[in-house]
Design a protein around this motif. Sequence first.
Motif, PDB file in Angstrom:
ATOM      1  N   PHE A 131     -57.580 -14.040  22.317  1.00 51.88           N
ATOM      2  CA  PHE A 131     -56.691 -13.641  23.016  1.00 51.88           C
ATOM      3  C   PHE A 131     -56.891 -14.014  24.554  1.00 51.88           C
ATOM      4  CE2 PHE A 131     -59.307  -9.891  23.042  1.00 51.88           C
ATOM      5  CZ  PHE A 131     -59.189  -9.357  24.336  1.00 51.88           C
ATOM      6  N   LEU A 134     -51.869 -11.647  21.755  1.00 51.41           N
ATOM      7  CA  LEU A 134     -52.143 -10.102  21.723  1.00 51.41           C
ATOM      8  C   LEU A 134     -51.446  -9.921  20.306  1.00 51.41           C
ATOM      9  CD1 LEU A 134     -51.374  -9.033  25.147  1.00 51.41           C
ATOM     10  CD2 LEU A 134     -53.632  -9.548  24.205  1.00 51.41           C
ATOM     11  N   CYS A 186     -50.075 -14.976  24.546  1.00 54.75           N
ATOM     12  CA  CYS A 186     -51.503 -14.746  25.061  1.00 54.75           C
ATOM     13  C   CYS A 186     -52.484 -14.381  23.853  1.00 54.75           C
ATOM     14  CB  CYS A 186     -51.534 -13.598  26.054  1.00 54.75           C
ATOM     15  SG  CYS A 186     -50.676 -14.023  27.550  1.00 54.75           S
ATOM     16  N   ARG A 191     -46.942 -11.217  24.826  1.00 57.02           N
ATOM     17  CA  ARG A 191     -47.954 -10.772  23.642  1.00 57.02           C
ATOM     18  C   ARG A 191     -48.362 -12.233  22.558  1.00 57.02           C
ATOM     19  NH1 ARG A 191     -48.464  -5.419  21.535  1.00 57.02           N
ATOM     20  NH2 ARG A 191     -47.867  -4.054  23.045  1.00 57.02           N
TER      21      ARG A 191
END
Length: 375
Positions: free
Chosen positions: A11, A310, A308, A305
């Motif tokens: 990430f 996540l 990236c 999210r």
Amino acid sequence: MTDHTTAPAAFLPPGSVIGILGGGQLGRMTALAAAQLGYDVHVYCGSEDEPAAQVARFVTTASFDDEAALARFAEAVNVVTYEFENIPTAPVRFLEERVAVRPGAAVLETGQDRIKEKAFFNGLDVATAPWKPVHSLADLEAAVEALGRPSVLKTARLGYDGKGQVRIDHGTDLAEAWDSLKTDAAVLEGFIDFDREISVIVARGTDGAIACYDPVENIHVHHILDTTIAPAPVDGPRGRQTLEDAVSVAKKAADALELVGLLAVEMFVDRSGHVLVNEMAPRPHNSGHWTMDACLTSQFEQLVRAICGLPLGSPLRRCDCRMKNLIGEDVHQWQGALSETTAHVHLYGKAEVRAGRKMGHINYLYPLSEDGHHG
């Protein structure tokens, strides 16, 4: 519901820089969500006055054919996304050779070309309106013969909010209709007697995890989205099955595209309760603005999210919502709305009010209905 299927990929930590192609309100709201998670945003657009540029930490003002500017932009960011799909694919592929672009150029190409888009869904055994590709007046004449009138002729590329399309009625001159689009690629869509229009927004992460928001109903005025109702009040002959089918279509498309990011899928519900895909957009979507105040995770945070790496946030609806677009002079409703306890006002920082221009939106919140989450 969020399904985690594989081990998480690496990430991008907070402090990384997210590049956004385009400076409109979708980029603005994505930048604000990114800031909440500790990311910096670098916007690539035509003017520092654009809505996203007003709130971004870094701004590059250049054209999409400026390869020197694109190369500097790629060096300055850790990942790139886009906030509208009418971007030439060449600069996106140029960037993709230098930095991760999510969703990728292949997804963009499918989403911005109606011929590829409809063929994609039909290839997944997903129903659409009956359609024919049109590249000439002769094609149009043959397509109208096959699909009948009324029907709708749409440019394959660059059409949105009702632009780039013409209705083919019984008295329509086909040569005039074809010439009016000024294109060499279009589709003719057969007319559908539909009950309502709905949409589903789905997110897919770098690890293959998928999260779907509740289907919503969309009400258009003059071909521009006016109101979104969450959840969609679908109570037709198939009831809940219609909503489950809509979610299934969105998930199937996200997986088939190997999407990393967000995908909005717009659909018609016919009189028998079956869903037909209208079009898709691989970016945050106007029909997802309700998620900013009514869901545990907004569509904009979800995009951040996803790109990236996540974990995806919960798309769960915590209350019902009616989203009202502020179009043109409607923007003057903002002050009155602030005195309403259920209203949440979002303005886009656009100085010039024009007819048909999206200036902001208001989310009106209501108690959670029993119907719950469908995703």
